[in-house]
Design a protein around this motif. Structure first.
Motif, short mmCIF file in Angstrom:
data_model
loop_
_atom_site.label_atom_id
_atom_site.label_comp_id
_atom_site.label_asym_id
_atom_site.label_seq_id
_atom_site.Cartn_x
_atom_site.Cartn_y
_atom_site.Cartn_z
N PRO A 231 -27.96 -55.95 -30.98
CA PRO A 231 -26.75 -56.16 -31.78
C PRO A 231 -26.27 -54.91 -32.50
O PRO A 231 -25.07 -54.73 -32.69
CB PRO A 231 -27.19 -57.25 -32.77
CG PRO A 231 -28.28 -57.98 -32.07
CD PRO A 231 -29.00 -56.94 -31.26
N GLY A 232 -27.17 -54.03 -32.88
CA GLY A 232 -26.77 -52.83 -33.60
C GLY A 232 -26.29 -51.70 -32.73
O GLY A 232 -25.77 -50.69 -33.24
N GLU A 233 -26.44 -51.83 -31.41
CA GLU A 233 -26.02 -50.76 -30.51
C GLU A 233 -24.50 -50.75 -30.38
O GLU A 233 -23.87 -51.79 -30.19
CB GLU A 233 -26.65 -50.95 -29.13
CG GLU A 233 -28.14 -50.69 -29.10
CD GLU A 233 -28.48 -49.22 -29.16
OE1 GLU A 233 -27.57 -48.39 -28.97
OE2 GLU A 233 -29.65 -48.90 -29.42
N SER A 234 -23.92 -49.56 -30.42
CA SER A 234 -22.46 -49.45 -30.39
C SER A 234 -21.91 -48.93 -29.07
O SER A 234 -20.70 -48.88 -28.88
CB SER A 234 -21.99 -48.52 -31.52
OG SER A 234 -22.54 -47.22 -31.34
N ALA A 235 -22.80 -48.51 -28.15
CA ALA A 235 -22.32 -47.92 -26.90
C ALA A 235 -23.44 -47.83 -25.89
O ALA A 235 -24.63 -47.99 -26.21
CB ALA A 235 -21.74 -46.53 -27.16
#
Length: 265
Positions: A231-235
């Motif tokens: 969930p915290g990954e942005s890319a």
């Protein structure tokens, strides 16, 4: 000594029988050769848990949508797609790692052919799903459409991507890489020139999936994978390499919006 020689002879005589692949339900004359050339080693079984999907009507032999799905099979370490009667049979190999054993893409076909998805599990067994693709010819020997555009080299390696959250818990990741994917079989004598490998990682460098591509992949290859994304990954970072040594590096951004990016070098 004589007993040992007899044992070796028995092993030699019985070995090939154990390795003989099962009878092909599609009756392909190339089936046994495909097992030897593409799968190479390990037991082979036909398994309905491995799904290979193709259209019932092919409108463009150079852009045939295919989906290979082995998610119903636990412990898949490799997923291979090949077409028996293509002049170049091996289409792609997915090493899923922590990703799902699933890939959607487009391929070229030269004639009607069995298309196979073979999923290898941790015990070395190949589980094969098969379907017959009814198509007219010419997809592999047609020149790339991009060659008709004077500016095609300026967009070479540009990447367009999108990510969606999926109910399975994975992130459905679709990307397109601008590339002619020349087979070397076209009438204009253009040599083979294609993307060989694509690697997907988190922004921290953790591997997500690796994809080997071959000449039958369609021009401007468009691929869908199911990758784990916290969930915290942005890319997701993507790195590709083609058969001329060209390298393409880009980033597909989340959360879940279109992103059009160009190579970073």
């Amino acid at each position: 000594m004589r007993l040992a020689a007899s044992a070796l002879l028995l092993l030699f005589l019985t070995g090939p029988a154990i390795a003989t692949p099962p009878q092909d339900p599609l009756g392909s004359p190339m089936w046994s050769e495909m097992v030897e050339r593409v799968l190479k080693s390990g037991e082979v079984v036909f398994d309905d848990k491995v799904k290979i999907t193709v259209p019932s009507i092919v409108e463009d032999q150079a852009q045939v949508p295919v989906t290979a799905d082995a998610r119903a099979l636990p412990g898949v370490t490799k997923l291979v797609v090949f077409a028996d009667l293509n002049p170049i049979q091996h289409v792609l190999t997915l090493t899923p790692g922590k990703s799902a054993p699933y890939v959607g893409f487009r391929m070229k076909v030269e004639q009607g052919t069995p298309v196979r998805a073979a999923a290898q599990t941790a015990d070395g067994v190949w589980h094969v799903g098969s379907v017959y693709l009814d198509a007219a010819g010419g997809g592999c020997s047609a020149p790339a459409m991009a060659r008709n555009e004077e500016s095609w080299s300026t967009t070479l390696g540009h990447i367009q991507g999108r990510i969606w959250r999926d109910v399975s818990g994975f992130a459905r990741t679709r990307f397109r890489i601008r590339h002619p994917m020349d087979t070397g079989l076209a009438r204009d004598n253009t040599p083979a020139y294609y993307i060989e490998a694509v690697k997907l990682t988190t922004t921290a460098g953790a591997p997500l999936a690796t994809l080997e591509m071959f000449e039958p992949m369609s021009e401007d290859p468009t691929v869908t994978l199911m990758v784990p994304l916290a969930p915290g990954e942005s890319a997701i970072d993507l790195e590709g390499r083609d058969s001329n040594g060209g390298r393409y590096r880009s980033q597909i951004s989340a959360p879940w919006q279109n992103s059009v990016v160009t190579p970073r070098g």
